[in-house]
Design an enzyme around this catalytic site. Structure first.
Site, mmCIF file in Angstrom:
data_model
loop_
_atom_site.group_PDB
_atom_site.id
_atom_site.type_symbol
_atom_site.label_atom_id
_atom_site.label_comp_id
_atom_site.label_asym_id
_atom_site.label_seq_id
_atom_site.Cartn_x
_atom_site.Cartn_y
_atom_site.Cartn_z
ATOM 1 N N ASP A 79 45.227 -12.212 -20.534
ATOM 2 C CA ASP A 79 44.714 -12.940 -19.371
ATOM 3 C C ASP A 79 43.803 -12.079 -18.517
ATOM 4 O OD1 ASP A 79 46.758 -11.267 -18.547
ATOM 5 O OD2 ASP A 79 48.029 -12.838 -17.740
ATOM 6 N N ASN A 129 59.105 -16.155 -12.290
ATOM 7 C CA ASN A 129 59.286 -17.601 -12.482
ATOM 8 C C ASN A 129 59.221 -17.970 -13.971
ATOM 9 O OD1 ASN A 129 56.607 -17.273 -13.031
ATOM 10 N ND2 ASN A 129 55.843 -18.599 -11.407
HETATM 11 C C1 GLP Z 1 51.315 -10.767 -14.289
HETATM 12 C C2 GLP Z 1 50.788 -10.862 -15.709
HETATM 13 C C3 GLP Z 1 51.890 -11.104 -16.715
HETATM 14 C C4 GLP Z 1 53.058 -10.163 -16.451
HETATM 15 C C5 GLP Z 1 53.599 -10.412 -15.072
HETATM 16 C C6 GLP Z 1 54.812 -9.575 -14.743
HETATM 17 O O1 GLP Z 1 51.419 -11.983 -13.651
HETATM 18 N N1 GLP Z 1 49.787 -11.876 -15.870
HETATM 19 O O2 GLP Z 1 51.386 -10.927 -18.014
HETATM 20 O O3 GLP Z 1 54.053 -10.345 -17.402
HETATM 21 O O4 GLP Z 1 52.558 -10.113 -14.157
HETATM 22 O O5 GLP Z 1 54.419 -8.381 -14.164
HETATM 23 P P1 GLP Z 1 55.347 -7.124 -13.957
HETATM 24 O O6 GLP Z 1 55.500 -6.502 -15.291
HETATM 25 O O7 GLP Z 1 54.569 -6.257 -13.019
HETATM 26 O O8 GLP Z 1 56.621 -7.611 -13.381
#
Ligand code: GLP
Length: 243
Positions: free
Chosen positions: A67, A136
């Protein structure tokens, strides 16, 4: 579904890096699906160390990221292209031309989505898809309620996701983009193998919901229960309800 639990983030990251390494060693021209967020950083650090030791070779590896934020390009230090360069690509011998991150700044966003699907198809799909998980249950930026049959598309980020990610903008929610371009659940599910990494107490409840609860678009990661080759890696705090 196989679950590897580690005592802490460092060791969970080593397990994740080991799995990615195994893929690269078994198939040197593999297609890695890569993720951002704070969780994969430790695994990327470990991969860089093994590369520096001469244990890994990325010259034939190809990558597709999940993404990107709309409105940001690689000159922004909050873009996911910048993140990938900074945490991984700049430190290994990968050919940057073989690394793909969706474009968040294309004039024609629909075309950018179609082009990204075509990039993935032209590489005959993803061998190993690395995932984190949002609080979420989002994977990539597939937010709760998204249909499971989507390929790359534009999403409106939920308030919860924007609030969670505001920490990267010194807590200033107004700076967090409102939209993103993401691989869809259908694209993710087409990966031949999936590696999801989760660490920390704050991920425990969503890991329980996603992997022991009903399969529902309200918890996007729950769809992974239907994939036939999923590995979960995490610390004991995140996996406490799954062990
Ligand atoms: C973002 C990314 C996701 C990721 C999520 C969780 O929203 N688009 O791909 O899994 O964050 O992030 P973290 O690993 O910092 O908790």
């Amino acid at each position: 579904m196989r679950i590897y639990s580690a005592p802490d983030y460092y060791h969970a990251s080593r397990i994740a890096a080991n799995i990615i390494s195994a893929q690269v060693i078994m198939k040197p021209d593999c297609v890695l699906g890569l993720a951002t967020g704070s969780t994969p950083i430790g695994a990327y650090e470990q991969l860089v160390k093994w590369y520096e030791k001469g244990d890994l070779d990325f010259k034939e590896v190809r990558t597709v990221n999940l993404d990107e934020y709309c409105g940001l390009d690689e000159t922004s230090d909050q873009s996911y292209r910048y993140f990938m360069n900074h945490h991984l690509f700049d430190h290994i011998n990968i050919d940057k031309a073989n690394t793909h991150v969706p474009s968040g700044t294309a004039a024609d966003a629909e075309q950018a989505c179609a082009d990204y699907n075509e990039v993935i198809r032209s590489m005959h799909g993803v061998d190993l898809q690395l995932l984190g998980i949002g609080h979420n249950g989002h994977i990539g930026f597939n937010e709760p309620g998204e249909a499971f049959d989507k390929e790359t598309h534009i999403v409106t980020l939920s308030d919860k996701t924007r609030q969670a990610n505001a920490r990267f903008w010194d807590g200033d929610l107004s700076q967090v983009p409102t939209h993103a371009i993401t691989m869809g659940i259908k694209t993710v599910m087409q990966a031949r193998k999936i590696l999801l990494v989760a660490c920390g107490e704050d991920k425990a409840q969503i890991m329980k919901d996603a992997f022991t609860g009903p399969i529902t678009p309200e918890v996007p990661a729950s769809v992974l229960q239907l994939h036939n080759d999923v590995v979960l890696v995490g610390d004991e705090a995140a996996l406490q309800y799954l062990l």
